[in-house]
Design a protein around this motif. Structure first.
Motif, PDB file in Angstrom:
ATOM      1  N   SER A 159       5.291  25.280   2.330  1.00  0.00           N
ATOM      2  CA  SER A 159       4.214  24.359   2.573  1.00  0.00           C
ATOM      3  C   SER A 159       3.621  23.798   1.397  1.00  0.00           C
ATOM      4  O   SER A 159       4.067  24.147   0.042  1.00  0.00           O
ATOM      5  CB  SER A 159       2.981  25.274   3.322  1.00  0.00           C
ATOM      6  OG  SER A 159       2.746  26.182   2.569  1.00  0.00           O
ATOM      7  N   PHE A 218       2.686  18.164   9.051  1.00  0.00           N
ATOM      8  CA  PHE A 218       3.814  18.767   8.588  1.00  0.00           C
ATOM      9  C   PHE A 218       3.551  18.840   6.966  1.00  0.00           C
ATOM     10  O   PHE A 218       2.869  17.877   6.266  1.00  0.00           O
ATOM     11  CB  PHE A 218       4.830  18.008   8.848  1.00  0.00           C
ATOM     12  CG  PHE A 218       6.014  18.401   7.814  1.00  0.00           C
ATOM     13  CD1 PHE A 218       6.903  19.323   8.088  1.00  0.00           C
ATOM     14  CD2 PHE A 218       6.373  17.421   6.818  1.00  0.00           C
ATOM     15  CE1 PHE A 218       7.945  19.624   7.203  1.00  0.00           C
ATOM     16  CE2 PHE A 218       7.495  17.744   5.822  1.00  0.00           C
ATOM     17  CZ  PHE A 218       8.017  18.810   5.967  1.00  0.00           C
ATOM     18  N   ASP A 274       8.503  25.818  12.800  1.00  0.00           N
ATOM     19  CA  ASP A 274       8.803  24.672  13.687  1.00  0.00           C
ATOM     20  C   ASP A 274       8.226  24.626  15.178  1.00  0.00           C
ATOM     21  O   ASP A 274       7.772  26.004  15.579  1.00  0.00           O
ATOM     22  CB  ASP A 274      10.299  24.997  13.841  1.00  0.00           C
ATOM     23  CG  ASP A 274      11.130  24.601  12.596  1.00  0.00           C
ATOM     24  OD1 ASP A 274      11.245  23.166  12.502  1.00  0.00           O
ATOM     25  OD2 ASP A 274      11.598  25.165  11.981  1.00  0.00           O
ATOM     26  N   GLN A 311      11.595  18.154  10.805  1.00  0.00           N
ATOM     27  CA  GLN A 311      11.440  18.469   9.328  1.00  0.00           C
ATOM     28  C   GLN A 311      11.261  20.050   8.829  1.00  0.00           C
ATOM     29  O   GLN A 311      10.642  20.634   9.533  1.00  0.00           O
ATOM     30  CB  GLN A 311      10.387  17.574   8.697  1.00  0.00           C
ATOM     31  CG  GLN A 311      10.759  16.036   8.831  1.00  0.00           C
ATOM     32  CD  GLN A 311       9.583  15.238   7.936  1.00  0.00           C
ATOM     33  OE1 GLN A 311       8.584  15.421   8.504  1.00  0.00           O
ATOM     34  NE2 GLN A 311      10.114  14.931   6.963  1.00  0.00           N
ATOM     35  N   ASP A 357       9.518  29.222   7.035  1.00  0.00           N
ATOM     36  CA  ASP A 357       9.250  27.743   7.684  1.00  0.00           C
ATOM     37  C   ASP A 357       8.402  27.932   9.010  1.00  0.00           C
ATOM     38  O   ASP A 357       8.503  29.037   9.806  1.00  0.00           O
ATOM     39  CB  ASP A 357      10.515  26.963   7.934  1.00  0.00           C
ATOM     40  CG  ASP A 357      11.285  26.508   6.516  1.00  0.00           C
ATOM     41  OD1 ASP A 357      10.465  26.274   5.719  1.00  0.00           O
ATOM     42  OD2 ASP A 357      12.678  26.784   6.532  1.00  0.00           O
ATOM     43  N   SER A 379       5.714  20.562   3.058  1.00  0.00           N
ATOM     44  CA  SER A 379       6.658  21.547   2.658  1.00  0.00           C
ATOM     45  C   SER A 379       6.388  21.492   1.162  1.00  0.00           C
ATOM     46  O   SER A 379       5.390  20.941   0.641  1.00  0.00           O
ATOM     47  CB  SER A 379       8.122  21.023   2.868  1.00  0.00           C
ATOM     48  OG  SER A 379       8.347  19.676   1.986  1.00  0.00           O
ATOM     49  N   SER A 427      10.094  19.792  16.571  1.00  0.00           N
ATOM     50  CA  SER A 427       9.745  19.462  15.007  1.00  0.00           C
ATOM     51  C   SER A 427      11.305  19.138  14.535  1.00  0.00           C
ATOM     52  O   SER A 427      12.286  19.658  14.897  1.00  0.00           O
ATOM     53  CB  SER A 427       8.980  20.241  14.382  1.00  0.00           C
ATOM     54  OG  SER A 427       9.744  21.746  14.315  1.00  0.00           O
ATOM     55  N   THR A 451       6.477  23.569   7.142  1.00  0.00           N
ATOM     56  CA  THR A 451       5.413  24.166   7.812  1.00  0.00           C
ATOM     57  C   THR A 451       5.233  22.963   8.769  1.00  0.00           C
ATOM     58  O   THR A 451       4.544  22.004   8.553  1.00  0.00           O
ATOM     59  CB  THR A 451       4.505  24.479   7.212  1.00  0.00           C
ATOM     60  OG1 THR A 451       4.937  25.643   6.176  1.00  0.00           O
ATOM     61  CG2 THR A 451       3.310  25.109   8.089  1.00  0.00           C
ATOM     62  N   ASN A 452       5.324  23.134  10.036  1.00  0.00           N
ATOM     63  CA  ASN A 452       4.969  22.402  11.186  1.00  0.00           C
ATOM     64  C   ASN A 452       3.680  22.910  12.142  1.00  0.00           C
ATOM     65  O   ASN A 452       4.059  24.079  12.527  1.00  0.00           O
ATOM     66  CB  ASN A 452       6.094  21.879  12.248  1.00  0.00           C
ATOM     67  CG  ASN A 452       7.026  21.124  11.367  1.00  0.00           C
ATOM     68  OD1 ASN A 452       7.082  19.797  11.405  1.00  0.00           O
ATOM     69  ND2 ASN A 452       8.187  21.926  10.781  1.00  0.00           N
ATOM     70  N   ASN A 462       1.382  16.009  14.810  1.00  0.00           N
ATOM     71  CA  ASN A 462       2.170  17.316  14.147  1.00  0.00           C
ATOM     72  C   ASN A 462       1.833  17.177  12.590  1.00  0.00           C
ATOM     73  O   ASN A 462       1.483  15.987  11.751  1.00  0.00           O
ATOM     74  CB  ASN A 462       3.697  16.836  13.853  1.00  0.00           C
ATOM     75  CG  ASN A 462       4.318  17.991  13.534  1.00  0.00           C
ATOM     76  OD1 ASN A 462       4.091  19.244  13.776  1.00  0.00           O
ATOM     77  ND2 ASN A 462       5.312  17.892  12.419  1.00  0.00           N
TER      78      ASN A 462
END
Length: 722
Positions: free
Chosen positions: A518, A431, A395, A412, A393, A433, A410, A415-416, A429
């Motif tokens: 991602s 984002f 953040d 969630q 991940d 996933s 972040s 991948t931010n 952002n």
């Protein structure tokens, strides 16, 4: 009659649902762009911090515009430039602002030189007067505004030029540029590819000095590639390419004084091989210069006074393996600086004063900083991305310069990635996933609160769901004493009592990551297609990959391909023990470093893998470039066994399974020589295999129907042999 209508409508609904569930992903859809998602192209914050600019292309009129929007409302507030209003330009491909945003550089034509470098036609657009000025009638490289916006420096035919935007005059800075001999102001092939930069000149703050690198590549061995094209006779592309252990360019540092119109050398008083970064500090006469030895494990950061020619080493960093180069050096108003380093075993942020004395290690912990976004002097706060919440991940965080008051911005899991406004009041952002398609939101930089959704891409997830595929499952697997990250895609109708063939993908290169939470790439849709056809597809990041600390990443030093191959073979064995995996039908594939790996696996793991595909593989590290290879292996003169014991070309006699080898003849990165020599070795070992050569295609093997043809071949090979 009424009941018949209800039954008929119910039948239609159920039939439609069944058809949707049976819908198959096709290669034509994948490579035709059916699964593309929407993004925000060339997003840049404007200086006021309240607005941002985005590049928009109108396909109907084939015109380009740069439009501006308010962060607070996301409403479009105007158009900065539209090619429809400029007689000289039909459309442009990119834009750059001058520091004060009064002017823009617009690229109207870009022709590739190598993977990252281009030659182009550029115009300067005056925002107030709407007047355009062509920078040069020639195709040029890396045009860059001076900080005062009055000049543009650029490179043409390996020489540096400066154009005045006030009177149109042009100063020629260097005169000795010559193809395959001397390069001024842009990098040679190996710097471009392995140190990831092309522009090798920098303006100082006062716009009266230009520091630049000069590459003397006259003694670097040449590599040639036949270009088949469409004419009666092919041509030949010849360029300098230093292979491992061979002569590199002699790189020297110079400064040009625009007032005196003189170039002066800036000598460096230690033995060095590389100058991977130069950057002027906030003091107009102080140039930051990073200097590296050939093994790349000894780095000096110099502060060089370009007027007095005095140089001081402000930071010296060494490593048993290598020191990574990045673009995170940031100067504060007092000329203290922010730096990132792995020196405590994980990549973290450090703050040094202008003499190089450590003031504070800003971040710490058994996790990596994976992105540095910037520093807000008003709040004395640094913004960054990290893997604090798990290595798959990303953040976004902020932290005070003194290492206190850390904030998680972040919210969630996935991948931010953040793009901050110039005043750090907002960030956009990006984002995604494995279950949420790319989503762009406006967030408060103060606390991370999501304010508005800009782009959602909900239709992308709905489209994928209409094919009734099973999403990636993330887990870890214990291999050779390590917990390794893994994803797996199973058929949607997976039955644990059945046995399925297993198809492994990996890249495995140093510091890389293939197991990430991602949204899906084109290859992932191909894996979904294979799962629909009854395959289980999996990927495991073994030793040597990134974001788990320096020790995990650098364990492969001097032995590229040893531990990585051991891990993939053991992955196949371990998964083969699962009741639902057919241990006699396990295949593996990869591209580039991944092709090197899959080649090794089918040879050294011939009792485990029944088939392998290698696309554009390195087959001997002796064939690859100096900077990349020696970073991890030192030279072949020093480490012959490390090179030869881990190169698949030396183990072709062990081939037992089905093997497909693919390469493009125009690959300037991993030369087709790798595959040609591998082919000859396999022939002389009397080993049967399949191969495909794509004429004039580079390392990416694309263009026209090429990708569709390639993946059709790969798919057919899998279906026939796994």
């Amino acid at each position: 009659m009424k009941n018949f209508r209800v039954v008929f409508l119910l039948f239609i609904a159920v039939s439609g649902q069944l058809l949707a569930q049976d819908k198959q992903i096709t290669l034509e859809e994948i490579w035709g762009g059916a699964f593309r998602t929407q993004g925000m192209d060339a997003l840049r914050s404007l200086n006021n911090g309240k607005q941002y600019a985005v590049l928009n292309f109108d396909r109907a009129s084939r015109t380009t515009s740069v439009d501006k929007y308010y962060y607070e409302t996301l409403e479009k507030t105007g158009t900065i430039v539209n090619s429809e209003d400029i007689a000289e330009i039909q459309y442009f491909l990119s834009y750059e602002f001058s520091d004060d945003e009064s002017k823009m550089l617009l690229a109207t034509e870009l022709n590739p030189v190598f993977r990252h470098s281009t030659l182009g036609t550029f115009y300067v657009y005056d925002v107030a007067s709407k007047k355009v000025t062509k920078v040069s009638d020639d195709l040029i490289q890396e045009p860059t505004f001076s900080p005062d916006g009055k000049k543009v420096a650029y490179v043409f035919e390996n020489n540096i030029y400066v154009k005045s935007l006030q009177d149109g005059s042009v100063q020629q800075v260097t005169t000795d540029g010559e193809d395959n001999h001397i390069i001024n102001g842009v990098t040679d092939w190996v710097y471009e590819e392995e140190f990831a930069f092309v522009k090798a000149f920098e303006w100082n703050k006062d716009s009266d000095r230009i520091a630049f690198l000069r590459f003397d590549e006259s003694e670097v061995p040449e590599f040639s590639m036949d270009v088949y094209g469409t004419a009666l006779y092919p041509t030949q592309d010849v360029f300098k390419y230093p292979k491992a252990g061979e002569k590199n360019s002699d790189v020297t540092l110079h400064v040009y004084n625009l007032d005196t119109e003189k170039v002066s050398p800036l000598p460096i008083d230690i033995d060095y091989e590389y100058i991977p970064r130069i950057e002027f500090s906030n003091e107009s006469s102080i140039l930051a210069v990073q200097v590296l030895n050939r093994h790349q494990n000894d780095l000096n950061l110099y502060f060089y006074n370009v007027d007095s020619k005095e140089a001081n080493v402000v930071l010296h960093e060494t490593d048993d393996a290598y020191v990574d180069i990045n673009d995170n050096l940031t100067f504060l108003d007092d000329n203290s600086f922010i730096w990132t380093s792995e020196k405590d075993g994980y990549n973290h942020i450090y703050h040094y004063d202008k003499t190089g004395k450590l003031k504070k290690q800003v971040t710490s912990g058994n996790w990596e900083v994976t992105g540095y976004y910037g520093y807000n002097p008003k709040e004395k706060r640094i913004y960054y991305q990290s893997v604090e919440n798990g290595s798959i991940d990303r953040d976004v965080y902020s932290i005070k310069l003194n290492g206190k008051s850390k904030k998680h911005l972040s919210s969630q899991e996935g991948t931010n990635r953040a793009t901050f406004s110039a005043d750090f009041s907002y960030f956009i952002n990006s984002f995604s996933s494995a279950t949420i398609a790319p989503k762009y939101t406006l967030n408060s930089a103060k606390d991370g609160k999501e304010l508005k959704v800009i782009v959602a891409n909900d239709e992308a997830k709905e489209k994928l769901e209409s094919y009734n595929v099973a999403m990636k499952e993330f887990s870890t697997i214990e291999i050779n004493g390590n917990e390794l990250n893994m994803w797996m895609i199973k058929p949607a109708d997976f039955d644990p009592n059945k046995k399925y063939p297993l198809f492994l993908y990996q890249y495995s290169g140093p510091g890389s990551q293939s197991v990430a939470n991602s949204w899906y790439s084109s290859n992932d849709y191909w894996y979904f297609m294979l799962a629909q056809q009854g395959y289980i597809v999996a990927c495991v990041d073994g030793r040597g990959t990134g974001f788990k600390g320096a020790a995990f990443k650098k364990v492969t030093q001097k032995e590229l391909g040893k531990y990585e191959v051991e891990d993939q073979i053991e992955v196949a064995k371990t998964l083969g023990e699962r009741n639902y995996i057919d241990e006699d039908r396990i295949g593996i594939w990869g591209w580039s470093f991944g092709g090197f790996m899959s080649s090794n696996c089918i040879l050294k793991g011939n009792d485990v893998f029944s088939m392998a595909i290698a696309v554009a593989p390195v087959t001997s590290w002796r064939f690859y470039d100096s900077i990349y290879t020696e970073r991890y292996m030192t030279t072949p003169q020093e480490n012959a066994s490390g090179y030869d014991d881990n190169s698949p070309i030396n183990f072709v006699d062990q081939l037992e399974g089905k093997f497909l080898l693919v390469h493009g003849t125009g690959d300037d990165n991993v030369h087709v020589q790798n595959s040609m020599r591998m082919i000859e070795a396999l022939v002389q070992a009397n080993k049967q295999f399949d191969w495909a050569i794509y004429p004039d295609k580079n390392h990416g093997i694309y263009g026209g129907n090429t990708r569709l043809h390639l993946y059709t071949k790969l798919t057919n090979f899998i279906k026939e042999n796994l």
